[in-house]
Each structure stands twice: as C-alpha cells, then as structure tokens.
Design a protein around this motif. Structure first.
Motif, PDB file in Angstrom:
ATOM      1  N   ASP A 118      28.136   6.955  54.662  1.00  0.00           N
ATOM      2  CA  ASP A 118      27.928   6.751  53.221  1.00  0.00           C
ATOM      3  C   ASP A 118      28.596   7.830  52.383  1.00  0.00           C
ATOM      4  O   ASP A 118      28.635   7.719  51.152  1.00  0.00           O
ATOM      5  CB  ASP A 118      26.427   6.723  52.908  1.00  0.00           C
ATOM      6  CG  ASP A 118      25.737   5.502  53.501  1.00  0.00           C
ATOM      7  OD1 ASP A 118      26.410   4.460  53.616  1.00  0.00           O
ATOM      8  OD2 ASP A 118      24.547   5.605  53.857  1.00  0.00           O
ATOM      9  N   ARG A 165      27.777   6.740  48.623  1.00  0.00           N
ATOM     10  CA  ARG A 165      27.489   5.369  48.243  1.00  0.00           C
ATOM     11  C   ARG A 165      26.000   5.069  48.368  1.00  0.00           C
ATOM     12  O   ARG A 165      25.380   5.320  49.393  1.00  0.00           O
ATOM     13  CB  ARG A 165      28.259   4.389  49.122  1.00  0.00           C
ATOM     14  CG  ARG A 165      29.773   4.538  49.099  1.00  0.00           C
ATOM     15  CD  ARG A 165      30.362   4.498  47.721  1.00  0.00           C
ATOM     16  NE  ARG A 165      29.928   3.329  46.945  1.00  0.00           N
ATOM     17  CZ  ARG A 165      30.206   3.161  45.665  1.00  0.00           C
ATOM     18  NH1 ARG A 165      30.891   4.099  45.006  1.00  0.00           N
ATOM     19  NH2 ARG A 165      29.803   2.096  45.040  1.00  0.00           N
ATOM     20  N   GLU A 168      26.968  -1.200  47.448  1.00  0.00           N
ATOM     21  CA  GLU A 168      28.354  -1.591  47.192  1.00  0.00           C
ATOM     22  C   GLU A 168      28.783  -1.364  45.747  1.00  0.00           C
ATOM     23  O   GLU A 168      29.976  -1.301  45.454  1.00  0.00           O
ATOM     24  CB  GLU A 168      28.553  -3.069  47.556  1.00  0.00           C
ATOM     25  CG  GLU A 168      28.417  -3.355  49.042  1.00  0.00           C
ATOM     26  CD  GLU A 168      28.693  -4.810  49.351  1.00  0.00           C
ATOM     27  OE1 GLU A 168      28.919  -5.587  48.389  1.00  0.00           O
ATOM     28  OE2 GLU A 168      28.694  -5.170  50.537  1.00  0.00           O
ATOM     29  N   GLY A 171      27.168   4.622  43.264  1.00  0.00           N
ATOM     30  CA  GLY A 171      27.313   5.823  44.068  1.00  0.00           C
ATOM     31  C   GLY A 171      27.109   7.056  43.215  1.00  0.00           C
ATOM     32  O   GLY A 171      27.133   6.990  41.973  1.00  0.00           O
TER      33      GLY A 171
END
Length: 207
Positions: A118, A165, A168, A171
């Motif tokens: 991530d 993140r 999707e 972030g």
C-alpha cells in the motif's frame, strides 16, 4: 446485417480500448511545515513557517505524471533579532510583526514506483515562477512606516515522498521538499538564492 454487426463490433472494440487507455488524473491537497535555510541574513531573522499546496497530476506513462501545482509558504519575522542583525537600521528604528511570503505556480514531473504494497515511494521535481514578498512588517524610522518589498523570480523544487493508498480512490502522502528561488539582485536585497525545506502531509484523490 452482417456488415452492420461487424461495424458495431469494431466500434465497440475501439471504444473499449480508448476507455481503458484513459490516463489517471489525481488531485492533491496538503499542509505542512517549512524551514528556512538561506540566505544567512534572512535565516537568522525568520521563524519556521507553514506550507499549503494544491496540485493536479495527469499520468502520461505507467507511474509517470505531469504535475501542475500552486503553493503558499509563509515565514514569520523574529522581530527581536531584526534590529540586532541589520546594520542598515538606524538608531531609533523598530520592527514590529512581519512575514516572508512565497507564492508559486510550477509545472513538473512525478514518478511513482508501483508495487504490491500500500506504500508507493516517488520522486518529483518542477520549475516555475515565485513571488517573494516581505509583508506586513512595520519598520518605523521616527514616524515613517517603510513600504513592503516584493519581487518575482524563477525557481525549482526537488522532492521525495511516499503515497499510502487507503483504497483505489483515496490516499495520503508524506513528502519532504527542497526549494530554490532566484532572488539575487531583487528589491529584497538578499544577494543570494532563497532556499528552504518543506515537510508536507496531504490527501490524494485519484480519478
């Protein structure tokens, strides 16, 4: 009928290819701290500052983005040190308040190393125009208040950071940045480039 069906299939393939090839667009906003480095004269009379920024990125290749950005950096004056360090101030001159403001617009590149985790590290850089303003300083010589001073110049920045993140779409990112602004020969009379470091924390939204 067969020709019509074939044409519809071809158009569908073209359309789907264009949709899948649409570049990602990201928008970022940040707050942060700013630390003045040089020139030495200003370095001694400025406190640490704040940084605010807003930027938009367009992915042009896998992990590579073109970035447009605007930011605002503000360093408050340490009025207690001004009179001690500025030989140009005459006896009886006092300095109250004041800040050094830098407003800029830049264009640059950012490359993000994509991986399975991530956290995605990146490097970035850009060039642009900077407005440097010594504002709100009440410098009194007798009963006179000296005018504010400002200049415009070119500058650039270099940065490293990491984007974390959440999903999707969203972030958060952390980014130290080094900024250099050409103010030599300006009305601010620094005689050297202005250099400072910002530490940014912000949110990214990807479309």
């Amino acid at each position: 009928m067969r020709r019509t069906a074939a044409l519809l299939i071809v158009l569908g393939l073209i359309f789907s290819t264009r949709v899948s090839a649409q570049p990602a667009v990201s928008v970022r906003g940040n707050v942060g701290a700013a630390f003045f480095q040089s020139p030495e004269g200003l370095n001694n009379i400025l406190n640490s500052g704040v940084d605010l920024g807003l930027e938009a990125g367009l992915e042009v290749y896998d992990g590579l983005e073109v970035v447009l950005q605007g930011s605002y950096d503000r360093f408050t004056l340490n009025s207690d040190n001004v009179a001690l360090l500025d030989d140009n101030l005459s006896v009886g001159t006092s300095v109250e308040g004041g800040a050094l403001n830098l407003i800029n617009g830049t264009v640059g590149l950012r490359y993000t190393l994509k991986n399975q985790s991530d956290a995605h590290p990146y490097v970035a850089g850009g060039i642009g125009l900077y407005r440097t303003e010594l504002a709100e300083a009440r410098v009194r010589q007798g009963e006179n208040v000296l005018p504010e001073r400002s200049t415009r110049g070119r500058g650039f920045h270099l940065a490293i950071g990491s984007n974390f993140r959440v999903d999707e779409t969203y972030g958060v990112f952390f980014e130290p940045r080094y900024v250099v602004v050409d103010t030599g020969g300006s009305d601010l009379q620094t005689g050297d480039s202005t250099r400072y470091v910002t530490v940014r924390l912000g949110v990214e939204v990807q479309f």
